[in-house]
Design a protein around this motif. Structure first.
Motif, PDB file in Angstrom:
ATOM      1  N   VAL A 255       0.841  -1.202   0.000  1.00 37.71           N
ATOM      2  CA  VAL A 255       0.000   0.000   0.000  1.00 37.71           C
ATOM      3  C   VAL A 255       0.875   1.251   0.000  1.00 37.71           C
ATOM      4  CG1 VAL A 255      -1.661   1.337   1.352  1.00 37.71           C
ATOM      5  CG2 VAL A 255      -1.952  -1.129   1.125  1.00 37.71           C
ATOM      6  N   LEU A 256       1.874   1.303   0.873  1.00 38.73           N
ATOM      7  CA  LEU A 256       2.726   2.481   0.950  1.00 38.73           C
ATOM      8  C   LEU A 256       3.599   2.642  -0.298  1.00 38.73           C
ATOM      9  CD1 LEU A 256       3.843   2.369   4.689  1.00 38.73           C
ATOM     10  CD2 LEU A 256       2.084   3.787   3.640  1.00 38.73           C
ATOM     11  N   GLY A 257       4.125   1.544  -0.816  1.00 37.33           N
ATOM     12  CA  GLY A 257       4.958   1.625  -2.018  1.00 37.33           C
ATOM     13  C   GLY A 257       4.171   2.082  -3.234  1.00 37.33           C
ATOM     14  N   ILE A 258       2.973   1.551  -3.419  1.00 39.00           N
ATOM     15  CA  ILE A 258       2.131   1.977  -4.541  1.00 39.00           C
ATOM     16  C   ILE A 258       1.689   3.416  -4.339  1.00 39.00           C
ATOM     17  CG2 ILE A 258      -0.108   1.614  -5.658  1.00 39.00           C
ATOM     18  CD1 ILE A 258       0.357  -1.411  -5.203  1.00 39.00           C
ATOM     19  N   GLY A 259       1.352   3.775  -3.116  1.00 41.97           N
ATOM     20  CA  GLY A 259       0.928   5.145  -2.847  1.00 41.97           C
ATOM     21  C   GLY A 259       2.010   6.160  -3.150  1.00 41.97           C
ATOM     22  N   LEU A 260       3.245   5.848  -2.813  1.00 47.67           N
ATOM     23  CA  LEU A 260       4.337   6.776  -3.080  1.00 47.67           C
ATOM     24  C   LEU A 260       4.670   6.836  -4.561  1.00 47.67           C
ATOM     25  CD1 LEU A 260       6.209   8.651  -1.468  1.00 47.67           C
ATOM     26  CD2 LEU A 260       7.897   6.844  -1.515  1.00 47.67           C
ATOM     27  N   SER A 261       4.416   5.774  -5.290  1.00 49.38           N
ATOM     28  CA  SER A 261       4.760   5.718  -6.710  1.00 49.38           C
ATOM     29  C   SER A 261       3.608   6.097  -7.630  1.00 49.38           C
ATOM     30  CB  SER A 261       5.224   4.300  -7.064  1.00 49.38           C
ATOM     31  OG  SER A 261       6.322   3.932  -6.288  1.00 49.38           O
ATOM     32  N   TRP A 262       2.398   6.236  -7.107  1.00 55.46           N
ATOM     33  CA  TRP A 262       1.229   6.363  -7.960  1.00 55.46           C
ATOM     34  C   TRP A 262       1.247   7.602  -8.849  1.00 55.46           C
ATOM     35  CZ3 TRP A 262      -1.765   3.116  -9.978  1.00 55.46           C
ATOM     36  CH2 TRP A 262      -2.916   3.521 -10.624  1.00 55.46           C
ATOM     37  N   SER A 263       1.686   8.736  -8.349  1.00 51.34           N
ATOM     38  CA  SER A 263       1.717   9.942  -9.178  1.00 51.34           C
ATOM     39  C   SER A 263       2.630   9.749 -10.380  1.00 51.34           C
ATOM     40  CB  SER A 263       2.191  11.143  -8.359  1.00 51.34           C
ATOM     41  OG  SER A 263       1.209  11.516  -7.417  1.00 51.34           O
ATOM     42  N   LEU A 264       3.747   9.084 -10.192  1.00 50.69           N
ATOM     43  CA  LEU A 264       4.674   8.834 -11.305  1.00 50.69           C
ATOM     44  C   LEU A 264       4.067   7.868 -12.310  1.00 50.69           C
ATOM     45  CD1 LEU A 264       7.918   8.451  -9.182  1.00 50.69           C
ATOM     46  CD2 LEU A 264       7.175  10.459 -10.451  1.00 50.69           C
ATOM     47  N   VAL A 265       3.391   6.838 -11.820  1.00 47.70           N
ATOM     48  CA  VAL A 265       2.747   5.864 -12.712  1.00 47.70           C
ATOM     49  C   VAL A 265       1.629   6.540 -13.505  1.00 47.70           C
ATOM     50  CG1 VAL A 265       1.342   3.770 -12.765  1.00 47.70           C
ATOM     51  CG2 VAL A 265       3.345   3.884 -11.273  1.00 47.70           C
ATOM     52  N   ARG A 266       0.792   7.314 -12.821  1.00 45.86           N
ATOM     53  CA  ARG A 266      -0.312   7.995 -13.488  1.00 45.86           C
ATOM     54  C   ARG A 266       0.196   8.972 -14.544  1.00 45.86           C
ATOM     55  NH1 ARG A 266      -3.603  10.691  -9.430  1.00 45.86           N
ATOM     56  NH2 ARG A 266      -2.082  12.337  -9.587  1.00 45.86           N
ATOM     57  N   ARG A 267       1.283   9.678 -14.251  1.00 45.55           N
ATOM     58  CA  ARG A 267       1.842  10.626 -15.220  1.00 45.55           C
ATOM     59  C   ARG A 267       2.337   9.890 -16.461  1.00 45.55           C
ATOM     60  NH1 ARG A 267       6.813  14.453 -13.767  1.00 45.55           N
ATOM     61  NH2 ARG A 267       6.761  12.938 -12.107  1.00 45.55           N
ATOM     62  N   ARG A 268       2.973   8.740 -16.276  1.00 47.61           N
ATOM     63  CA  ARG A 268       3.467   7.974 -17.425  1.00 47.61           C
ATOM     64  C   ARG A 268       2.336   7.374 -18.251  1.00 47.61           C
ATOM     65  NH1 ARG A 268       8.503   5.096 -14.547  1.00 47.61           N
ATOM     66  NH2 ARG A 268       9.903   6.879 -14.613  1.00 47.61           N
ATOM     67  N   LEU A 269       1.290   6.888 -17.568  1.00 48.02           N
ATOM     68  CA  LEU A 269       0.183   6.260 -18.282  1.00 48.02           C
ATOM     69  C   LEU A 269      -0.710   7.262 -19.001  1.00 48.02           C
ATOM     70  CD1 LEU A 269      -0.932   3.498 -15.758  1.00 48.02           C
ATOM     71  CD2 LEU A 269       0.303   3.185 -17.895  1.00 48.02           C
ATOM     72  N   SER A 270      -1.013   8.365 -18.330  1.00 49.21           N
ATOM     73  CA  SER A 270      -1.985   9.296 -18.889  1.00 49.21           C
ATOM     74  C   SER A 270      -1.357  10.520 -19.542  1.00 49.21           C
ATOM     75  CB  SER A 270      -2.948   9.756 -17.793  1.00 49.21           C
ATOM     76  OG  SER A 270      -2.257  10.561 -16.851  1.00 49.21           O
ATOM     77  N   GLY A 271      -0.132  10.836 -19.188  1.00 47.67           N
ATOM     78  CA  GLY A 271       0.495  12.046 -19.705  1.00 47.67           C
ATOM     79  C   GLY A 271       0.091  13.285 -18.936  1.00 47.67           C
ATOM     80  N   GLN A 272      -0.781  13.131 -17.930  1.00 46.43           N
ATOM     81  CA  GLN A 272      -1.228  14.263 -17.133  1.00 46.43           C
ATOM     82  C   GLN A 272      -0.293  14.475 -15.954  1.00 46.43           C
ATOM     83  OE1 GLN A 272      -5.181  13.207 -16.015  1.00 46.43           O
ATOM     84  NE2 GLN A 272      -6.048  13.798 -17.985  1.00 46.43           N
ATOM     85  N   VAL A 273      -0.025  15.730 -15.674  1.00 51.07           N
ATOM     86  CA  VAL A 273       0.857  16.097 -14.580  1.00 51.07           C
ATOM     87  C   VAL A 273       0.001  16.576 -13.420  1.00 51.07           C
ATOM     88  CG1 VAL A 273       2.756  17.606 -13.891  1.00 51.07           C
ATOM     89  CG2 VAL A 273       2.638  16.744 -16.220  1.00 51.07           C
ATOM     90  N   ASP A 274       0.375  16.206 -12.193  1.00 53.48           N
ATOM     91  CA  ASP A 274      -0.339  16.695 -11.024  1.00 53.48           C
ATOM     92  C   ASP A 274      -0.119  18.200 -10.882  1.00 53.48           C
ATOM     93  OD1 ASP A 274      -1.243  14.193 -10.378  1.00 53.48           O
ATOM     94  OD2 ASP A 274       0.397  13.777  -8.970  1.00 53.48           O
ATOM     95  N   VAL A 275      -1.061  18.862 -10.228  1.00 60.80           N
ATOM     96  CA  VAL A 275      -0.981  20.308 -10.055  1.00 60.80           C
ATOM     97  C   VAL A 275       0.245  20.691  -9.239  1.00 60.80           C
ATOM     98  CG1 VAL A 275      -2.142  22.298  -9.067  1.00 60.80           C
ATOM     99  CG2 VAL A 275      -3.456  20.557 -10.259  1.00 60.80           C
ATOM    100  N   ASP A 276       0.589  19.881  -8.252  1.00 59.34           N
ATOM    101  CA  ASP A 276       1.717  20.219  -7.395  1.00 59.34           C
ATOM    102  C   ASP A 276       3.048  19.695  -7.916  1.00 59.34           C
ATOM    103  OD1 ASP A 276       0.977  17.635  -6.915  1.00 59.34           O
ATOM    104  OD2 ASP A 276       1.238  17.711  -4.767  1.00 59.34           O
ATOM    105  N   ASP A 277       3.070  19.114  -9.117  1.00 56.32           N
ATOM    106  CA  ASP A 277       4.330  18.653  -9.706  1.00 56.32           C
ATOM    107  C   ASP A 277       5.147  19.852 -10.188  1.00 56.32           C
ATOM    108  OD1 ASP A 277       3.876  16.034  -9.245  1.00 56.32           O
ATOM    109  OD2 ASP A 277       3.283  15.530 -11.294  1.00 56.32           O
ATOM    110  N   VAL A 278       6.436  19.751 -10.043  1.00 57.95           N
ATOM    111  CA  VAL A 278       7.352  20.780 -10.523  1.00 57.95           C
ATOM    112  C   VAL A 278       8.116  20.187 -11.689  1.00 57.95           C
ATOM    113  CG1 VAL A 278       9.292  22.242  -9.863  1.00 57.95           C
ATOM    114  CG2 VAL A 278       7.525  21.706  -8.185  1.00 57.95           C
ATOM    115  N   GLU A 279       8.378  20.998 -12.700  1.00 57.14           N
ATOM    116  CA  GLU A 279       9.149  20.511 -13.842  1.00 57.14           C
ATOM    117  C   GLU A 279      10.498  20.011 -13.392  1.00 57.14           C
ATOM    118  OE1 GLU A 279       8.356  20.165 -17.098  1.00 57.14           O
ATOM    119  OE2 GLU A 279       6.318  20.671 -16.474  1.00 57.14           O
ATOM    120  N   GLU A 280      10.910  18.886 -13.922  1.00 53.59           N
ATOM    121  CA  GLU A 280      12.182  18.279 -13.524  1.00 53.59           C
ATOM    122  C   GLU A 280      13.279  18.663 -14.469  1.00 53.59           C
ATOM    123  OE1 GLU A 280      11.352  14.136 -13.318  1.00 53.59           O
ATOM    124  OE2 GLU A 280       9.835  14.438 -11.822  1.00 53.59           O
TER     125      GLU A 280
END
Length: 131
Positions: free
Chosen positions: A106-131
């Protein structure tokens, strides 16, 4: 590899806090807190920081419902393994390790979920900063 490291750190964090062996923070702290109070507080604070990082990121990325859903999927997997005869639930030590594994998923997926969602959908979270 990134998800595996996040999951492994969550597993180590949970196992360092409590596990069925004698090598865990809870057991060590209850027997040594009188003689080693500063070290007990220090290690407890380090564990608390680790939990806060993981729980905050997990709650922000998948929320309480997502945490519940992931936990139920992992529990269903354990149920399937038990039903197929690949897993016996009579040993309490194994059950404790399975609980640590489920919570670390649960904790590992939760910490990785924003990165997975960004790769799958191409959508960036509002609080993401350009890398």
């Amino acid at each position: 590899m990134g998800f595996f490291l996040r999951w492994m750190f969550a597993f180590v964090l949970l196992a360092a806090t409590f596990n069925p062996t004698e090598y865990n923070y809870i057991r060590w702290a209850t027997t040594n807190y009188v003689e080693e109070l500063p070290m007990t507080v220090f290690l407890g604070l380090l564990l608390t920081i680790g939990y806060l990082v993981y729980l905050r990121a997990t709650l922000r990325s998948i929320g309480g419902g997502g945490m519940f859903l992931i936990l139920t999927v992992v529990c269903a997997l354990i149920w399937v393994l038990y039903d197929w005869g690949l897993l016996s639930l009579t040993n309490t030590n194994v059950n404790t390790w399975l609980g640590i594994f489920a919570l670390s998923c649960v904790l590992g997926i939760g910490l990785s979920w924003s990165l997975v969602r960004r790769r799958l959908s191409g959508q960036v979270d509002v609080d993401d900063v350009e890398e």
